[in-house]
Structures are given as structure tokens and as C-alpha cells.
Write a protein that holds these residues in place. Structure first.
Motif, PDB file in Angstrom:
ATOM      1  N   ARG A 217      34.877  75.619  69.376  1.00 12.11           N
ATOM      2  CA  ARG A 217      35.455  74.134  69.555  1.00 12.11           C
ATOM      3  C   ARG A 217      35.741  73.519  68.204  1.00 12.11           C
ATOM      4  NH1 ARG A 217      31.087  71.898  74.247  1.00 12.11           N
ATOM      5  NH2 ARG A 217      31.450  73.446  75.689  1.00 12.11           N
ATOM      6  N   ASN A 218      34.899  73.735  67.360  1.00 12.15           N
ATOM      7  CA  ASN A 218      35.144  72.964  66.037  1.00 12.15           C
ATOM      8  C   ASN A 218      34.364  73.674  65.024  1.00 12.15           C
ATOM      9  OD1 ASN A 218      32.208  71.785  65.610  1.00 12.15           O
ATOM     10  ND2 ASN A 218      32.934  70.781  67.707  1.00 12.15           N
ATOM     11  N   PRO A 219      34.763  73.584  63.664  1.00 11.66           N
ATOM     12  CA  PRO A 219      34.276  74.381  62.632  1.00 11.66           C
ATOM     13  C   PRO A 219      32.722  74.209  62.526  1.00 11.66           C
ATOM     14  CG  PRO A 219      35.142  72.892  61.655  1.00 11.66           C
ATOM     15  CD  PRO A 219      35.713  72.811  63.166  1.00 11.66           C
ATOM     16  N   ALA A 220      31.974  73.191  63.049  1.00 10.12           N
ATOM     17  CA  ALA A 220      30.334  73.205  63.003  1.00 10.12           C
ATOM     18  C   ALA A 220      29.774  73.713  64.210  1.00 10.12           C
ATOM     19  CB  ALA A 220      30.231  71.728  62.595  1.00 10.12           C
ATOM     20  N   ALA A 221      30.462  73.988  65.045  1.00  6.56           N
ATOM     21  CA  ALA A 221      29.799  74.385  66.346  1.00  6.56           C
ATOM     22  C   ALA A 221      28.725  75.602  66.171  1.00  6.56           C
ATOM     23  CB  ALA A 221      30.863  74.927  67.345  1.00  6.56           C
ATOM     24  N   THR A 222      28.943  76.403  65.119  1.00  8.40           N
ATOM     25  CA  THR A 222      27.982  77.456  64.824  1.00  8.40           C
ATOM     26  C   THR A 222      26.579  76.876  64.813  1.00  8.40           C
ATOM     27  OG1 THR A 222      29.649  78.930  63.756  1.00  8.40           O
ATOM     28  CG2 THR A 222      27.362  79.667  63.543  1.00  8.40           C
ATOM     29  N   TRP A 223      26.463  75.760  64.207  1.00  6.41           N
ATOM     30  CA  TRP A 223      25.239  75.072  63.934  1.00  6.41           C
ATOM     31  C   TRP A 223      25.012  74.161  65.054  1.00  6.41           C
ATOM     32  CZ3 TRP A 223      29.110  75.674  60.237  1.00  6.41           C
ATOM     33  CH2 TRP A 223      28.910  76.980  59.150  1.00  6.41           C
ATOM     34  N   THR A 224      26.112  73.349  65.271  1.00  4.72           N
ATOM     35  CA  THR A 224      25.667  72.142  66.246  1.00  4.72           C
ATOM     36  C   THR A 224      25.487  72.673  67.760  1.00  4.72           C
ATOM     37  OG1 THR A 224      27.999  71.620  66.407  1.00  4.72           O
ATOM     38  CG2 THR A 224      26.492  70.697  64.666  1.00  4.72           C
ATOM     39  N   ASP A 225      26.279  73.663  68.082  1.00  2.53           N
ATOM     40  CA  ASP A 225      26.415  73.861  69.467  1.00  2.53           C
ATOM     41  C   ASP A 225      26.584  75.489  69.878  1.00  2.53           C
ATOM     42  OD1 ASP A 225      26.281  73.934  72.302  1.00  2.53           O
ATOM     43  OD2 ASP A 225      28.191  73.025  72.496  1.00  2.53           O
ATOM     44  N   PRO A 226      25.558  76.387  69.239  1.00  2.92           N
ATOM     45  CA  PRO A 226      25.752  77.702  69.066  1.00  2.92           C
ATOM     46  C   PRO A 226      26.065  78.195  70.443  1.00  2.92           C
ATOM     47  CG  PRO A 226      23.552  77.395  68.653  1.00  2.92           C
ATOM     48  CD  PRO A 226      24.104  76.045  68.543  1.00  2.92           C
ATOM     49  N   ALA A 227      25.490  77.994  71.588  1.00  4.48           N
ATOM     50  CA  ALA A 227      25.848  78.518  73.025  1.00  4.48           C
ATOM     51  C   ALA A 227      27.305  78.364  73.390  1.00  4.48           C
ATOM     52  CB  ALA A 227      24.903  77.655  73.768  1.00  4.48           C
ATOM     53  N   SER A 228      27.821  77.538  72.805  1.00  6.46           N
ATOM     54  CA  SER A 228      29.397  77.269  72.833  1.00  6.46           C
ATOM     55  C   SER A 228      30.316  78.136  72.477  1.00  6.46           C
ATOM     56  CB  SER A 228      29.789  75.890  72.796  1.00  6.46           C
ATOM     57  OG  SER A 228      29.947  75.601  71.326  1.00  6.46           O
ATOM     58  N   VAL A 229      29.844  79.064  71.266  1.00  9.24           N
ATOM     59  CA  VAL A 229      30.560  79.897  70.439  1.00  9.24           C
ATOM     60  C   VAL A 229      30.838  81.069  70.997  1.00  9.24           C
ATOM     61  CG1 VAL A 229      31.026  80.660  68.237  1.00  9.24           C
ATOM     62  CG2 VAL A 229      29.861  78.738  68.465  1.00  9.24           C
ATOM     63  N   SER A 230      31.944  81.835  71.124  1.00 10.28           N
ATOM     64  CA  SER A 230      32.005  83.046  71.753  1.00 10.28           C
ATOM     65  C   SER A 230      32.203  83.877  70.771  1.00 10.28           C
ATOM     66  CB  SER A 230      33.418  82.950  72.914  1.00 10.28           C
ATOM     67  OG  SER A 230      34.650  82.666  72.165  1.00 10.28           O
ATOM     68  N   VAL A 231      31.563  85.037  70.661  1.00 10.69           N
ATOM     69  CA  VAL A 231      31.858  86.132  69.704  1.00 10.69           C
ATOM     70  C   VAL A 231      32.207  87.698  70.623  1.00 10.69           C
ATOM     71  CG1 VAL A 231      30.946  87.429  67.841  1.00 10.69           C
ATOM     72  CG2 VAL A 231      30.377  85.080  68.056  1.00 10.69           C
ATOM     73  N   ALA A 232      33.038  88.344  70.193  1.00  5.40           N
ATOM     74  CA  ALA A 232      33.397  89.326  70.827  1.00  5.40           C
ATOM     75  C   ALA A 232      33.874  90.544  69.850  1.00  5.40           C
ATOM     76  CB  ALA A 232      34.599  89.345  71.904  1.00  5.40           C
ATOM     77  N   ARG A 233      33.242  91.757  70.112  1.00  6.57           N
ATOM     78  CA  ARG A 233      33.681  92.704  69.331  1.00  6.57           C
ATOM     79  C   ARG A 233      35.238  93.058  69.505  1.00  6.57           C
ATOM     80  NH1 ARG A 233      35.188  96.009  66.089  1.00  6.57           N
ATOM     81  NH2 ARG A 233      34.498  98.231  65.909  1.00  6.57           N
ATOM     82  N   THR A 234      35.900  93.473  68.340  1.00  2.00           N
ATOM     83  CA  THR A 234      37.374  93.829  68.452  1.00  2.00           C
ATOM     84  C   THR A 234      37.652  94.647  67.466  1.00  2.00           C
ATOM     85  OG1 THR A 234      39.679  92.822  68.594  1.00  2.00           O
ATOM     86  CG2 THR A 234      38.078  91.745  66.994  1.00  2.00           C
ATOM     87  N   ASP A 235      38.978  95.501  67.958  1.00  2.55           N
ATOM     88  CA  ASP A 235      39.550  96.158  66.814  1.00  2.55           C
ATOM     89  C   ASP A 235      40.020  95.425  65.716  1.00  2.55           C
ATOM     90  OD1 ASP A 235      38.577  98.670  68.058  1.00  2.55           O
ATOM     91  OD2 ASP A 235      40.587  98.611  69.136  1.00  2.55           O
ATOM     92  N   CYS A 236      39.886  95.657  64.445  1.00  4.48           N
ATOM     93  CA  CYS A 236      40.569  94.952  63.398  1.00  4.48           C
ATOM     94  C   CYS A 236      42.000  94.995  63.422  1.00  4.48           C
ATOM     95  CB  CYS A 236      40.047  95.221  61.973  1.00  4.48           C
ATOM     96  SG  CYS A 236      40.271  94.330  60.728  1.00  4.48           S
ATOM     97  N   PRO A 237      42.777  94.020  63.600  1.00  2.00           N
ATOM     98  CA  PRO A 237      44.132  93.912  63.539  1.00  2.00           C
ATOM     99  C   PRO A 237      44.609  94.447  62.362  1.00  2.00           C
ATOM    100  CG  PRO A 237      43.516  91.859  64.330  1.00  2.00           C
ATOM    101  CD  PRO A 237      42.191  92.603  63.784  1.00  2.00           C
ATOM    102  N   GLY A 238      45.542  95.391  62.524  1.00  3.41           N
ATOM    103  CA  GLY A 238      46.251  96.095  61.131  1.00  3.41           C
ATOM    104  C   GLY A 238      46.707  95.016  60.020  1.00  3.41           C
ATOM    105  N   ALA A 239      47.077  94.179  60.529  1.00  5.24           N
ATOM    106  CA  ALA A 239      47.567  93.381  59.143  1.00  5.24           C
ATOM    107  C   ALA A 239      46.142  92.588  58.664  1.00  5.24           C
ATOM    108  CB  ALA A 239      48.426  91.918  59.612  1.00  5.24           C
ATOM    109  N   ALA A 240      45.172  92.425  59.334  1.00  4.19           N
ATOM    110  CA  ALA A 240      44.086  92.011  58.819  1.00  4.19           C
ATOM    111  C   ALA A 240      43.054  92.996  57.931  1.00  4.19           C
ATOM    112  CB  ALA A 240      42.943  91.438  60.046  1.00  4.19           C
ATOM    113  N   ALA A 241      43.265  94.197  58.464  1.00  3.28           N
ATOM    114  CA  ALA A 241      42.665  95.351  57.649  1.00  3.28           C
ATOM    115  C   ALA A 241      43.328  95.544  56.483  1.00  3.28           C
ATOM    116  CB  ALA A 241      42.672  96.456  58.563  1.00  3.28           C
ATOM    117  N   VAL A 242      44.686  95.183  56.261  1.00  2.00           N
ATOM    118  CA  VAL A 242      45.218  95.471  55.000  1.00  2.00           C
ATOM    119  C   VAL A 242      44.817  94.432  54.058  1.00  2.00           C
ATOM    120  CG1 VAL A 242      47.618  95.284  53.983  1.00  2.00           C
ATOM    121  CG2 VAL A 242      47.418  96.529  55.822  1.00  2.00           C
ATOM    122  N   VAL A 243      44.854  93.111  54.451  1.00  2.00           N
ATOM    123  CA  VAL A 243      44.289  92.218  53.543  1.00  2.00           C
ATOM    124  C   VAL A 243      42.836  92.523  53.197  1.00  2.00           C
ATOM    125  CG1 VAL A 243      43.369  89.716  53.868  1.00  2.00           C
ATOM    126  CG2 VAL A 243      45.786  90.423  54.522  1.00  2.00           C
TER     127      VAL A 243
END
Length: 307
Positions: A217-243
Motif C-alpha cells: 500500500r505504501n513504501p513503509a508497509a514492509t515494516w509497519t504492516d508486513p501482513a498486508s504486503v504481497s510477495v509472489a515468485r515470478t519470471d523476471c521480465p526480459g527488460a528487467a533482466a537486461v537492466v
């Protein structure tokens, strides 16, 4: 005296469990000699001439050394009990670890620009980055950027302040430029806010990539509300892999955690690369432990090459 065996040597000055899990896997599943050392542990000694490290009654030749969080300030902040390490002792430990790295055939994570120098370097390499100002005056920085919204952050604040009860004033925040806040008297990073449809955490492990989609929801959620943060394994998009591969190669990295945004048009925006980036929290949220496994694979391959 018996010859010292080649071994993997691991150190984490912030007390994380990442390298403990990797050590257990690399010694168990991959039958690779490995030890962990810690600041304040002992007795430890390094024979500078032979490059032999003695840990208690075990003598090893550092073949691969992976150090995390070995800056003196981090060692002071994370020493236990609190206040038990002086600045002088921390500096001596940092120097000692530097000598252990110098004795090794291969070291991790590798080199990388520090702080906002990463943004400048990435921009020069043709990667899109947010416009960035370092300032003690957030309002003035926002006016200088000329954007409607800004991100204000203090990178690595947890390393200097390990007590979560003291984090609130230092958490990253997105602000509307007209309603900005005081910096607290110290320099902060002020960046243009980049609208995006995806946030990625991509781990680079000596050429291998592991990517996670991160929703919060916001950049601090990892520390203030970790339960609300979703994390999912994904294939790295090609453009991101290049970077990621381009920056890792340019900066001589063997390991780093890359934070990226993907805009609605598919453009990748680089935020930062943390050579000491944690991964266990992301693995647990995604219920996938591939980073630990691939880190162990990486160490085994580097160990074989070093021998």
C-alpha cells in the motif's frame, strides 16, 4: 601441522540468518567445507603470509569469502549486548575482514557504487532512474524536482538503528510536493515519484536471476504492516533482466538485490541495488526458497572454480 583445507567463509555483521541457511545447505547438500565467523567471536587469527584463517581449532584457507554488512557503523549498531563494541573495535574488525577477503580467491558480493551514485551511474548507462536530490530541506528539494509527488527516504536506516521502536521518523514516505515534511536536520534522499504497475525485487546470483512481484500500500508497509504486503515468485521480465545483468556487469557484482519499477508502458525504472540485500523475508512471504538454494549452488560453483 596439517595443511589448511580450502573452505567457504561467511560473515554477516547485522545478525541476519541468510548466510546461516546457505552454510547449512552448502555443507549438507553440497558437501562443501564452510564456516561462519562473527565480529567478537573468537579466537580468530589470519596468517597474512600463508592466507590461513584459524577459527578455534580449525584451520582453513579462504577459497570463497562472502561478507555482508561489515561497515564499522553497522557492527557498532548491531553488536550484542547493545553498546558492547566501540568504534575502534568495529574499525579493527572491518579491517580484519578486509584482510580475510584479500586472502581469498573469490569474494562476494563484489563492488558497486554506494548510495545515490548508483542512480547517477545507471542513468549514464542508459537505464531510466528517478530524478534525485539529496537535501536537508525536503520542501526545497521537491520544488527543485518540480514534480507533483516525491519519495523521501533514508537508505539503510535499519543498519544504523536496529531498534524498530525508533524507526518511525526514518521510514520511507510518498508525499504530495506542496505538503512536504522536515528532514529532521539530516540529509535525506528526495526523488520524483514514478507511477508504476509493478514493483520487482530481483536477486542477482553470479548470473542467475530470481524475481519477486511485490505489492504494498505504501513504501513503509514492509515494516509497519508486513501482513498486508504481497510477495509472489515470478519470471523476471526480459527488460528487467537486461537492466540487472548490465548493471551487475558494469559494477562487478556477484550478488545483489535489485529494486525495480515497471511503468504502464513496460519501461523498467531502476531504484537501487543492495549488495547486502536480505532475502529470507521475501522467500517466506512467497513460500518459495529458491534464493537460498541458488545461493548455495553459486557458492559451490565458485568454490570449485577457486580450487
Amino acid at each position: 601441522m596439517a595443511m589448511a583445507e580450502p573452505a567457504v567463509v561467511l560473515f554477516d555483521g547485522a545478525g541476519g540468518a541468510e548466510l546461516t541457511g546457505v552454510r547449512d545447505m552448502v555443507t549438507g547438500a553440497f558437501s562443501t567445507p564452510a564456516i561462519t565467523v562473527g565480529a567478537g567471536d573468537g579466537p580468530l587469527s589470519l596468517d597474512v603470509d600463508s592466507g590461513t584463517l584459524t577459527d578455534g581449532d580449525r584451520r582453513v584457507r579462504p577459497a570463497v569469502v562472502w561478507t555482508r554488512h561489515r561497515a564499522p557503523g553497522t557492527l557498532v549498531a548491531h553488536a550484542r549486548p547493545a553498546g558492547s563494541m566501540s568504534a575502534l573495535a568495529a574499525s579493527a574488525w572491518a579491517d580484519f575482514l578486509g584482510e580475510v577477503c584479500a586472502a581469498a580467491t573469490t569474494t562476494l558480493p563484489g563492488t558497486a557504487p554506494a548510495g545515490t551514485a548508483q542512480v547517477r551511474s545507471a542513468g549514464r548507462l542508459g537505464v531510466r532512474v528517478p530524478r534525485t536530490v539529496l537535501s536537508t530541506d525536503v520542501a526545497a528539494a521537491a520544488r527543485q524536482l518540480g514534480t507533483d509527488r516525491v519519495m523521501v527516504k533514508i537508505p539503510d536506516f535499519r543498519l544504523a538503528e536496529p531498534d524498530p521502536r525508533s524507526w518511525a521518523p526514518h521510514l520511507p514516505v510518498v508525499l504530495d510536493a506542496p505538503a512536504v515534511q522536515d528532514s529532521g536536520g539530516h540529509p535525506v534522499v528526495v526523488q520524483e515519484y514514478v507511477a508504476h504497475v509493478r514493483e520487482l525485487r530481483v536477486y542477482y546470483l553470479n548470473g542467475t536471476l530470481c524475481a519477486f512481484d511485490v505489492g504494498k500500500r505504501n513504501p513503509a508497509a514492509t515494516w509497519t504492516d508486513p501482513a498486508s504486503v504481497s510477495v509472489a515468485r515470478t519470471d523476471c521480465p526480459g527488460a528487467a533482466a537486461v537492466v540487472v545483468r548490465a548493471l551487475a556487469a558494469a559494477w562487478g557484482l556477484r550478488y545483489a538485490a535489485f529494486d525495480l519499477l515497471v511503468t504502464g508502458t513496460g519501461e523498467v525504472v531502476f531504484l537501487e541495488a543492495n549488495p547486502d540485500g536480505d532475502w529470507l523475508w521475501y522467500e517466506r512471504r512467497a513460500r518459495w526458497h529458491g534464493v537460498t538454494f541458488l545461493a548455495a549452488v553459486m557458492l559451490r560453483e565458485l568454490f570449485d572454480a577457486a580450487r
